[in-house]
Structure formats: structure tokens, C-alpha cells
Design a protein around this motif. Structure first.
Motif, PDB file in Angstrom:
ATOM      1  N   PRO A 159      18.106 -31.883-155.484  1.00  0.00           N
ATOM      2  CA  PRO A 159      17.545 -30.538-155.284  1.00  0.00           C
ATOM      3  C   PRO A 159      16.034 -30.483-155.501  1.00  0.00           C
ATOM      4  N   ALA A 160      15.526 -31.244-156.489  1.00  0.00           N
ATOM      5  CA  ALA A 160      14.093 -31.194-156.790  1.00  0.00           C
ATOM      6  C   ALA A 160      13.248 -31.682-155.623  1.00  0.00           C
ATOM      7  N   ASP A 161      13.828 -32.488-154.741  1.00  0.00           N
ATOM      8  CA  ASP A 161      13.085 -33.011-153.603  1.00  0.00           C
ATOM      9  C   ASP A 161      13.072 -32.044-152.431  1.00  0.00           C
ATOM     10  N   HIS A 162      13.648 -30.856-152.627  1.00  0.00           N
ATOM     11  CA  HIS A 162      13.636 -29.818-151.591  1.00  0.00           C
ATOM     12  C   HIS A 162      13.403 -28.481-152.289  1.00  0.00           C
ATOM     13  N   CYS A 163      12.145 -28.286-152.685  1.00  0.00           N
ATOM     14  CA  CYS A 163      11.755 -27.058-153.385  1.00  0.00           C
ATOM     15  C   CYS A 163      10.850 -26.240-152.467  1.00  0.00           C
ATOM     16  N   CYS A 164      10.740 -24.966-152.772  1.00  0.00           N
ATOM     17  CA  CYS A 164      10.060 -24.090-151.814  1.00  0.00           C
ATOM     18  C   CYS A 164       9.677 -22.770-152.461  1.00  0.00           C
ATOM     19  N   TRP A 203       5.264 -15.283-142.347  1.00  0.00           N
ATOM     20  CA  TRP A 203       6.415 -16.008-142.877  1.00  0.00           C
ATOM     21  C   TRP A 203       5.922 -17.336-143.453  1.00  0.00           C
ATOM     22  N   THR A 204       6.349 -17.659-144.682  1.00  0.00           N
ATOM     23  CA  THR A 204       6.021 -18.947-145.277  1.00  0.00           C
ATOM     24  C   THR A 204       7.281 -19.509-145.921  1.00  0.00           C
ATOM     25  N   MET A 205       7.630 -20.767-145.586  1.00  0.00           N
ATOM     26  CA  MET A 205       8.808 -21.407-146.186  1.00  0.00           C
ATOM     27  C   MET A 205       8.686 -22.921-146.006  1.00  0.00           C
ATOM     28  N   THR A 206       7.760 -23.525-146.715  1.00  0.00           N
ATOM     29  CA  THR A 206       7.535 -24.961-146.608  1.00  0.00           C
ATOM     30  C   THR A 206       8.460 -25.703-147.564  1.00  0.00           C
ATOM     31  N   GLY A 258       4.019 -26.853-155.498  1.00  0.00           N
ATOM     32  CA  GLY A 258       2.806 -27.029-154.710  1.00  0.00           C
ATOM     33  C   GLY A 258       1.706 -26.111-155.192  1.00  0.00           C
ATOM     34  N   PRO A 259       1.095 -25.333-154.288  1.00  0.00           N
ATOM     35  CA  PRO A 259      -0.038 -24.479-154.668  1.00  0.00           C
ATOM     36  C   PRO A 259       0.368 -23.119-155.228  1.00  0.00           C
ATOM     37  N   SER A 260       1.661 -22.882-155.395  1.00  0.00           N
ATOM     38  CA  SER A 260       2.138 -21.570-155.830  1.00  0.00           C
ATOM     39  C   SER A 260       2.917 -21.697-157.130  1.00  0.00           C
ATOM     40  N   GLN A 261       2.961 -20.603-157.901  1.00  0.00           N
ATOM     41  CA  GLN A 261       3.709 -20.657-159.148  1.00  0.00           C
ATOM     42  C   GLN A 261       4.178 -19.277-159.580  1.00  0.00           C
ATOM     43  N   MET A 262       5.257 -19.276-160.395  1.00  0.00           N
ATOM     44  CA  MET A 262       5.741 -18.104-161.114  1.00  0.00           C
ATOM     45  C   MET A 262       5.579 -18.401-162.598  1.00  0.00           C
ATOM     46  N   HIS A 263       5.027 -17.440-163.343  1.00  0.00           N
ATOM     47  CA  HIS A 263       4.794 -17.655-164.778  1.00  0.00           C
ATOM     48  C   HIS A 263       5.177 -16.403-165.546  1.00  0.00           C
ATOM     49  N   TRP A 264       6.033 -16.552-166.565  1.00  0.00           N
ATOM     50  CA  TRP A 264       6.419 -15.444-167.435  1.00  0.00           C
ATOM     51  C   TRP A 264       5.498 -15.442-168.644  1.00  0.00           C
ATOM     52  N   ASN A 265       4.766 -14.333-168.853  1.00  0.00           N
ATOM     53  CA  ASN A 265       3.789 -14.286-169.948  1.00  0.00           C
ATOM     54  C   ASN A 265       4.308 -13.548-171.184  1.00  0.00           C
ATOM     55  N   GLY A 266       5.590 -13.240-171.194  1.00  0.00           N
ATOM     56  CA  GLY A 266       6.184 -12.524-172.304  1.00  0.00           C
ATOM     57  C   GLY A 266       6.423 -11.065-172.014  1.00  0.00           C
ATOM     58  N   ASP A 267       5.660 -10.498-171.084  1.00  0.00           N
ATOM     59  CA  ASP A 267       5.805  -9.093-170.700  1.00  0.00           C
ATOM     60  C   ASP A 267       6.023  -8.903-169.207  1.00  0.00           C
ATOM     61  N   ALA A 268       5.496  -9.829-168.415  1.00  0.00           N
ATOM     62  CA  ALA A 268       5.546  -9.673-166.967  1.00  0.00           C
ATOM     63  C   ALA A 268       5.687 -11.038-166.305  1.00  0.00           C
ATOM     64  N   LEU A 269       6.195 -11.018-165.078  1.00  0.00           N
ATOM     65  CA  LEU A 269       6.253 -12.223-164.256  1.00  0.00           C
ATOM     66  C   LEU A 269       5.047 -12.201-163.322  1.00  0.00           C
ATOM     67  N   LEU A 270       4.192 -13.216-163.455  1.00  0.00           N
ATOM     68  CA  LEU A 270       3.000 -13.346-162.618  1.00  0.00           C
ATOM     69  C   LEU A 270       3.280 -14.389-161.550  1.00  0.00           C
ATOM     70  N   ILE A 271       3.160 -14.001-160.299  1.00  0.00           N
ATOM     71  CA  ILE A 271       3.452 -14.880-159.176  1.00  0.00           C
ATOM     72  C   ILE A 271       2.178 -15.057-158.371  1.00  0.00           C
ATOM     73  N   ASP A 272       1.643 -16.258-158.360  1.00  0.00           N
ATOM     74  CA  ASP A 272       0.461 -16.588-157.560  1.00  0.00           C
ATOM     75  C   ASP A 272       0.898 -17.485-156.414  1.00  0.00           C
ATOM     76  N   PHE A 273       0.543 -17.107-155.199  1.00  0.00           N
ATOM     77  CA  PHE A 273       1.000 -17.877-154.044  1.00  0.00           C
ATOM     78  C   PHE A 273      -0.161 -18.186-153.111  1.00  0.00           C
ATOM     79  N   ASP A 274      -0.032 -19.335-152.456  1.00  0.00           N
ATOM     80  CA  ASP A 274      -1.031 -19.828-151.503  1.00  0.00           C
ATOM     81  C   ASP A 274      -0.279 -20.737-150.547  1.00  0.00           C
ATOM     82  N   GLU A 275       0.246 -20.161-149.467  1.00  0.00           N
ATOM     83  CA  GLU A 275       1.191 -20.867-148.610  1.00  0.00           C
ATOM     84  C   GLU A 275       0.769 -20.824-147.142  1.00  0.00           C
ATOM     85  N   ALA A 276       1.169 -21.867-146.410  1.00  0.00           N
ATOM     86  CA  ALA A 276       0.931 -21.933-144.970  1.00  0.00           C
ATOM     87  C   ALA A 276       1.855 -20.966-144.246  1.00  0.00           C
TER      88      ALA A 276
END
Length: 280
Positions: free
Chosen positions: A21-26, A38-41, A58-76
């Protein structure tokens, strides 16, 4: 948007035999309306990094800071080549403790973390930033969806006092799943008797659709979102427990998804990038 480890709708994951599964993340990010993107690499294991509070692909991430989920994305993006960049800040009103098994064997688990949330969306395009109500959940599985289910629908409908959630499915063994939850703003979850099923007009690809509605009150689509040969997502208006509610609805035809003829079509929408950072 959806973060995948083991991208269940990726043809590359299926063709690989689902061995790793780790070799097919998105990170799947979709915008709707004029100029929608639409982005789904499908990315290899080198692009995946996880900690107790962060999922980075890759260039995107989800991060839980204790109060909120911060999602930064940079996708083709597709179909118009380019990049979609931005941040989503999802702040739950409360977190739930619900963990629901969708099959008797526990091969699929649904975890609605924060059905009642506020979101702020900031995208690097003029006029594409906004705030509203949001939703955050997760699904975990040890089997392919199409092996355990033939059809399912899901819906989350905002209400004055929280949100209504419906999960309906037909399993391969012939049994049915019918789960109806109400979540208060303080995170209290109540399982309720679901209103009757209400048909919706079939999608453009003629995917069968249904949701829940009070007796005698039809449901209707008010905004199309995603229409694929096996899957549809839309905004639906219905009446639930005496209140007119609007929410996001999904229908998934897994008999169609099983067809090997669909996989080459999906590969066009799901490009494969094995290395990282090469090819981003």
C-alpha cells in the motif's frame, strides 16, 4: 480531498497486486465549478512520510496541531496541465469516538473523526478562497472494496444541531449495511432509525443513486460534482426528521469498478509517479 495509503481507486495499485500500500499513496484534491481542477497522482513509497500527527505524500501534507487539521497541497492538475496549491484549515467542533465495522469480519472500518467542523480554504487563484462547514473522516481496510461490496452510498447532511450521516451498502455475501448516525455539535453521537430510502435520478453515467428522506418527501440533486462510470458525488437536498438539509452524497457501483475495461480509463486520470522528488 482525500489522502490515500493504498490508493483504492488507482489502477496501478490493482495491477501491482495490492502487495505494498505504501508504494501507492496519493493526495486527491478536486475543485468544482468553472475552472475546476482534478489532482490524483499515484506516488511511490519514497514520497510517503508519516508520524503520529502528520501524513506527508510528496509535496502535500496533512498535519494535526492539537486543535485543527492543516492541509497543505501542491499537486499537478488535470485536464489542464498546471499545479493546484493552497491550504485547508479544518477545525472540529468536537472529535467523536465512533469506529464502525462495515463488514462482520472487520475488513473495513469507518472512523468519522469530526462530522461537524469549520473549514477555511485558501487556494492560490483569485476568488478561490472561502470559509464554511466541513467534515473529516477516515476509512481503513484489509480487503479490496470490490471484493466485499457490490454497491454503496454515503451522505453527510448539515443540520441546525449538528449533522446526519448515512452509510448504506450491499455486501458480496448478500447482506446489507444500513447505518444512520446523528452527531451533535459537542461530539455526542446517536444511532437513529434511518428514514426510508429515497431514489435520486441516475447520474450522467447512469450510476444508480439513492439516499434517505422523510416519508413523502423526495430528495433531489442541487449541484453535480463528480460523475464517473462507477462513482458519483453531488450536493443533495433532502428532508430529515422534519428539517430540510443539504449535504454531500456519494454513490459507488463496485460491480462496474471490478471491470478490467475501466482500469486503462482510470490510468488517464491517475498518473503514476514512482520516484520522489523527480517528476514531483
Amino acid at each position: 480531498m482525500i489522502g490515500f495509503i493504498g490508493s483504492v481507486f488507482s489502477p496501478w495499485y490493482r495491477w501491482s497486486g495490492r502487495r505494498n500500500p505504501a508504494d501507492h499513496c496519493c493526495m486527491n484534491v478536486v475543485t468544482y465549478g468553472p475552472g475546476g481542477r482534478w489532482t490524483m497522482t499515484d506516488r511511490g513509497a519514497a514520497a510517503l512520510h508519516t508520524t503520529g500527527d502528520t501524513l506527508r505524500i510528496g509535496p502535500s501534507q496533512m498535519h494535526w496541531n492539537g486543535d485543527a487539521l492543516l492541509i497543505d497541497f501542491d499537486e499537478a492538475t488535470l485536464p489542464h496541465p498546471g499545479r493546484l496549491q493552497g491550504r485547508i484549515t479544518l477545525t472540529p467542533a468536537a472529535l467523536t469516538g465512533v469506529e464502525a465495522a462495515l463488514t462482520p469480519q472487520g475488513t473495513h472500518i469507518w472512523r468519522p473523526f469530526a462530522p461537524v467542523s469549520r473549514i477555511r480554504v485558501e487556494i492560490d487563484r483569485k476568488g478561490w478562497s472561502w470559509e464554511g462547514h466541513g467534515y473529516f473522516d477516515a476509512n481503513f481496510g484489509t480487503a479490496a472494496l470490490e471484493d466485499d461490496f457490490s454497491y454503496w452510498t454515503w451522505g453527510r447532511f448539515a443540520a441546525r444541531d449538528g449533522a446526519h450521516l448515512f452509510y448504506d451498502a450491499t455486501r458480496r455475501d448478500g447482506s446489507d449495511l444500513g447505518l444512520a448516525l446523528h452527531v451533535d455539535r459537542d461530539g455526542t453521537v446517536t444511532q437513529r432509525t434511518a428514514p426510508p430510502k429515497a431514489p435520486l435520478r441516475r447520474s450522467g453515467w447512469l450510476v444508480r443513486r439513492e439516499t434517505r428522506a422523510d416519508p413523502g418527501h423526495p430528495a433531489r440533486q442541487v449541484k453535480p460534482m463528480l460523475d464517473a462510470p462507477f462513482y458519483t458525488r453531488s450536493v443533495v437536498e433532502t428532508r430529515l426528521h422534519g428539517e430540510v438539509c443539504t449535504g454531500v452524497h456519494e454513490a459507488l457501483d463496485l460491480d462496474r469498478f471490478r471491470s478490467p475495461l475501466l482500469k486503462p480509463m482510470l490510468a488517464v486520470k491517475v498518473p503514476r509517479r514512482r520516484g520522489w522528488p523527480a517528476g514531483r
